[in-house]
Structures are given as structure tokens and as C-alpha cells.
Design a protein around this motif. Structure first.
Motif, short mmCIF file in Angstrom:
data_model
loop_
_atom_site.label_atom_id
_atom_site.label_comp_id
_atom_site.label_asym_id
_atom_site.label_seq_id
_atom_site.Cartn_x
_atom_site.Cartn_y
_atom_site.Cartn_z
N LEU A 78 0.80 -1.35 0.01
CA LEU A 78 -0.06 -0.20 0.03
C LEU A 78 0.87 1.30 -0.01
CD1 LEU A 78 -2.82 1.69 0.29
CD2 LEU A 78 -2.49 1.12 2.80
N GLU A 79 1.84 1.46 0.77
CA GLU A 79 2.47 2.63 1.03
C GLU A 79 3.48 2.83 -0.04
OE1 GLU A 79 1.50 4.50 3.35
OE2 GLU A 79 0.65 3.31 4.73
N GLU A 80 4.38 1.79 -0.29
CA GLU A 80 5.31 2.10 -1.53
C GLU A 80 4.49 2.49 -2.73
OE1 GLU A 80 9.70 0.80 -0.27
OE2 GLU A 80 8.58 -0.89 -1.47
N THR A 81 3.62 1.43 -2.99
CA THR A 81 2.79 1.76 -4.24
C THR A 81 2.32 3.17 -4.35
OG1 THR A 81 2.32 -0.72 -4.38
CG2 THR A 81 0.86 1.07 -5.73
N SER A 82 1.77 3.63 -3.27
CA SER A 82 1.31 4.97 -3.43
C SER A 82 2.17 5.96 -3.62
CB SER A 82 0.63 5.41 -1.95
OG SER A 82 -0.58 4.54 -1.76
N TYR A 83 3.61 5.87 -3.25
CA TYR A 83 4.64 6.87 -3.57
C TYR A 83 4.94 6.57 -5.10
CZ TYR A 83 6.41 7.94 1.17
OH TYR A 83 6.46 8.24 2.59
N GLY A 84 5.00 5.31 -5.32
CA GLY A 84 5.22 5.37 -6.74
C GLY A 84 4.00 5.99 -7.58
N LEU A 85 2.79 5.84 -7.44
CA LEU A 85 1.91 6.80 -8.04
C LEU A 85 1.92 8.08 -7.95
CD1 LEU A 85 -1.08 4.08 -6.94
CD2 LEU A 85 -0.41 4.28 -9.35
N ALA A 86 2.42 8.53 -6.86
CA ALA A 86 2.56 9.91 -6.82
C ALA A 86 3.95 10.61 -7.47
CB ALA A 86 2.82 10.19 -5.14
N LEU A 87 5.03 9.81 -7.39
CA LEU A 87 6.34 10.32 -8.04
C LEU A 87 6.70 9.84 -9.34
CD1 LEU A 87 8.26 9.41 -4.57
CD2 LEU A 87 7.37 11.56 -5.32
N PHE A 88 6.26 8.66 -9.86
CA PHE A 88 6.53 8.08 -11.14
C PHE A 88 5.41 7.23 -11.69
CE2 PHE A 88 9.46 6.14 -7.99
CZ PHE A 88 9.20 5.04 -7.90
N PRO A 89 4.35 7.63 -11.83
CA PRO A 89 3.14 7.01 -12.06
C PRO A 89 3.52 6.04 -13.62
CG PRO A 89 2.60 9.10 -12.33
CD PRO A 89 3.60 9.18 -11.64
N ASP A 90 4.04 6.78 -14.33
CA ASP A 90 4.19 6.02 -15.72
C ASP A 90 5.35 4.81 -15.72
OD1 ASP A 90 6.05 8.00 -14.89
OD2 ASP A 90 7.13 7.79 -16.72
N LEU A 91 5.77 4.49 -14.34
CA LEU A 91 6.49 3.35 -14.19
C LEU A 91 5.78 2.08 -13.35
CD1 LEU A 91 9.99 4.72 -13.39
CD2 LEU A 91 9.10 4.23 -15.70
N VAL A 92 4.61 2.62 -12.77
CA VAL A 92 3.69 1.69 -12.33
C VAL A 92 2.61 1.11 -13.01
CG1 VAL A 92 2.23 1.45 -10.11
CG2 VAL A 92 4.23 3.02 -10.20
N ASP A 93 2.32 -0.21 -13.01
CA ASP A 93 1.51 -0.99 -13.92
C ASP A 93 0.60 -1.79 -12.93
OD1 ASP A 93 -0.36 -2.41 -15.59
OD2 ASP A 93 1.32 -3.16 -16.93
N MET A 94 -0.76 -1.14 -12.51
CA MET A 94 -1.24 -1.86 -11.43
C MET A 94 -2.08 -3.12 -12.09
SD MET A 94 -1.07 -0.21 -8.72
CE MET A 94 -2.19 -0.56 -7.52
N LYS A 95 -2.37 -3.10 -13.34
CA LYS A 95 -2.84 -4.29 -14.21
C LYS A 95 -1.84 -5.38 -14.34
CE LYS A 95 -4.25 -2.04 -18.07
NZ LYS A 95 -3.98 -0.54 -17.48
N ALA A 96 -0.67 -5.38 -13.99
CA ALA A 96 0.41 -6.31 -13.93
C ALA A 96 0.24 -7.34 -12.67
CB ALA A 96 1.88 -5.90 -14.17
N MET A 97 -0.58 -7.15 -11.80
CA MET A 97 -0.98 -7.82 -10.54
C MET A 97 -1.63 -8.86 -11.00
SD MET A 97 -0.46 -5.55 -7.11
CE MET A 97 -1.03 -4.03 -7.70
N THR A 98 -1.56 -9.55 -11.66
CA THR A 98 -2.26 -10.86 -11.99
C THR A 98 -2.26 -11.97 -11.27
OG1 THR A 98 -0.70 -11.55 -13.71
CG2 THR A 98 -2.34 -10.18 -14.46
#
Ligand SMILES: [Zn+2]
Length: 250
Positions: free
Chosen positions: A161-181
Motif C-alpha cells: 500500500l505505502e510504497e505503491t502510493s509513493y510510486g503513483l505519486a512520484l513516477f506513475p508512468d513506471l507503475v502498472d497496477m494491471k500487472a498484478m495478475t
């Protein structure tokens, strides 16, 4: 509207530019990270990218120079995951110790060692006291985002939760929530040495690659948001900005 402070990236600057900027803003920011599996949805360099993103936002407020991210670190029990690189602590501790001494020698007065990877804390606890004693006119702010500004009530986890939120705030283009299959398996999950023995598995980490939260530790990141990450980041940055400005203007 606030105007950004002047800041630069060490490796991109020429000697005259470094002299001018250090004369004006003698602060060095050093993101400490490593390369480590951070779940299916986050980049391998997550900890360093998080630290760099926080350092850049702090430099934008205070001014100064950002060092290239320290990508070589270790500790924390994720060495069994593919794409992770852990180094011996003596190696990375020595690089940080030497470099901090050199930075003060070159004229920096304040150094921020911002670790995105929590096990850096033990190394910093071991090496920073003597660095402070050797450079007692300078300021060293050192720790993870949970400690570097003191206890600000922030929480941490691993790729959750926490680290993902930092990622979504700081570099959203490098986060792919849909990859959590779910349902993943096969021969490309683990390094050639294979999955870890049960006895090597941290009890709070998800070791089943068929689970969408594989390799994570913490609360479900699908509850995270950029707004949450921005709030945590600003809580930290407000405090660090205040501490740095107090030191520089005393
Ligand atoms: Zn991390």
C-alpha cells in the motif's frame, strides 16, 4: 505561486557550475536504493526511484545538488527473488562513507542520505555517527523516509500500500497496477538457483507467484493512490525543508 529553487544533477554539471551552485546552496542529496523485486507492478529500482523522487522534490524547494542514485545495497531477505542484486554490506558502506567525506571536502555543508530501502537504516546507524563526528560543522540528515525527518507518523512496507502510493505519486508512468495478475507460474519466475527453501522465506512476504501480491509485504496496494503518496511525501518534505533551512540560515 512559488518559484523552484535552483538545483542540479551532479553528474551532468561542469566544474564551474558545481562551484557556483555549492556557493549558493551547499546541499547534497543522495538517494540510496538498490535493485530488488518489488512485486509485479513496480520497477526493479523502486527504492532508489522513490528516494530520488523525494530528493528531487526537496532540492526543488531548498536548492542544491542531487547525486546519482546509489544502486548497490542489500539486506532485507529479497535476495532469493529474480532480478534482485544484494551486495556485501562492507562494500556499500565503504562507498557511502568515503563519498560523504569527499563531499564535505569539496565544500558541501549539508548532506541528505535518503534511503528508499529500509535495511539501509542499519548501515546508516553504523556509519553516520563517525561521519558526523569527523564533520562537526556540517549537517547530515540520514535515514529512510520513516526516520530521516524524525517520527512523523509515516508507515512503510514492501511494494504494498505505502510504497505503491509513493510510486503513483512520484513516477506513475513506471507503475502498472494491471500487472498484478493471479495464476502465474512457470520456469521464468525464479532465478536459475530456484525458489527459496521454506526456511528462507520471510513469514510476512508472499512467496506464491500465483498470487497477485507476489513478493510484497504489507497491505493490499490496490487500496493505494497517488494522493496518499503525495500526502506522505509532503509530510516528509515539509520537515526536511525546515531542518535544512534552519541549518543553512543560522
Ligand atoms: Zn522498497
Amino acid at each position: 505561486m512559488t518559484v523552484d529553487a535552483e538545483y542540479g544533477r551532479y553528474e551532468r554539471m561542469r566544474p564551474d557550475e558545481l562551484s557556483a551552485m555549492v556557493a549558493k546552496s551547499p546541499v547534497a542529496y543522495w538517494p540510496l536504493g538498490l535493485l530488488e523485486h518489488h512485486g509485479w507492478h513496480l520497477p526493479i529500482g523502486f527504492d532508489g526511484l522513490k528516494a530520488d523522487g523525494l530528493c528531487e522534490r526537496l532540492a526543488r524547494r531548498v536548492g542544491g545538488i542531487i547525486l546519482p542514485t546509489m544502486w548497490w545495497g542489500g539486506g532485507g531477505g529479497h535476495h532469493v527473488f529474480r532480478w534482485t542484486h544484494y551486495q556485501p554490506e562492507s562494500a556499500y558502506a565503504e562507498i557511502v562513507t568515503n563519498t560523504v567525506g569527499q563531499l564535505f571536502d569539496h565544500g558541501f555543508r549539508a548532506i541528505v542520505l535518503l534511503a528508499g530501502h529500509y535495511p539501509w537504516q542499519q548501515t546508516l546507524d553504523r556509519i553516520v555517527p563517525s561521519l558526523r563526528a569527523d564533520n562537526d560543522q556540517g549537517l547530515i540528515l540520514a535515514g529512510t523516509e520513516l526516520t530521516v525527518g524524525g517520527d512523523l507518523g509515516l508507515s512503510g512496507d514492501h511494494a504494498a500500500l505505502e510504497e505503491t502510493s509513493y510510486g503513483l505519486a512520484l513516477f506513475p508512468d513506471l507503475v502498472d497496477m494491471k500487472a498484478m495478475t493471479s495464476g502465474r507460474g512457470g520456469s521464468d519466475i525464479w532465478p536459475k538457483s530456484g525458489p527459496p527453501e521454506k526456511s528462507e522465506q520471510h513469514p510476512a512476504v508472499e512467496f506464491d507467484p500465483a498470487q497477485p501480491l507476489f513478493a510484497q509485504m504489507g497491505q493490499d496496494p490496490r487500496m493505494g493512490s497517488g494522493a496518499r503518496g503525495t500526502y506522505s511525501a509532503n509530510t516528509l518534505l515539509d520537515e526536511l525543508q525546515q531542518q535544512l533551512e534552519q541549518f543553512l540560515h543560522r
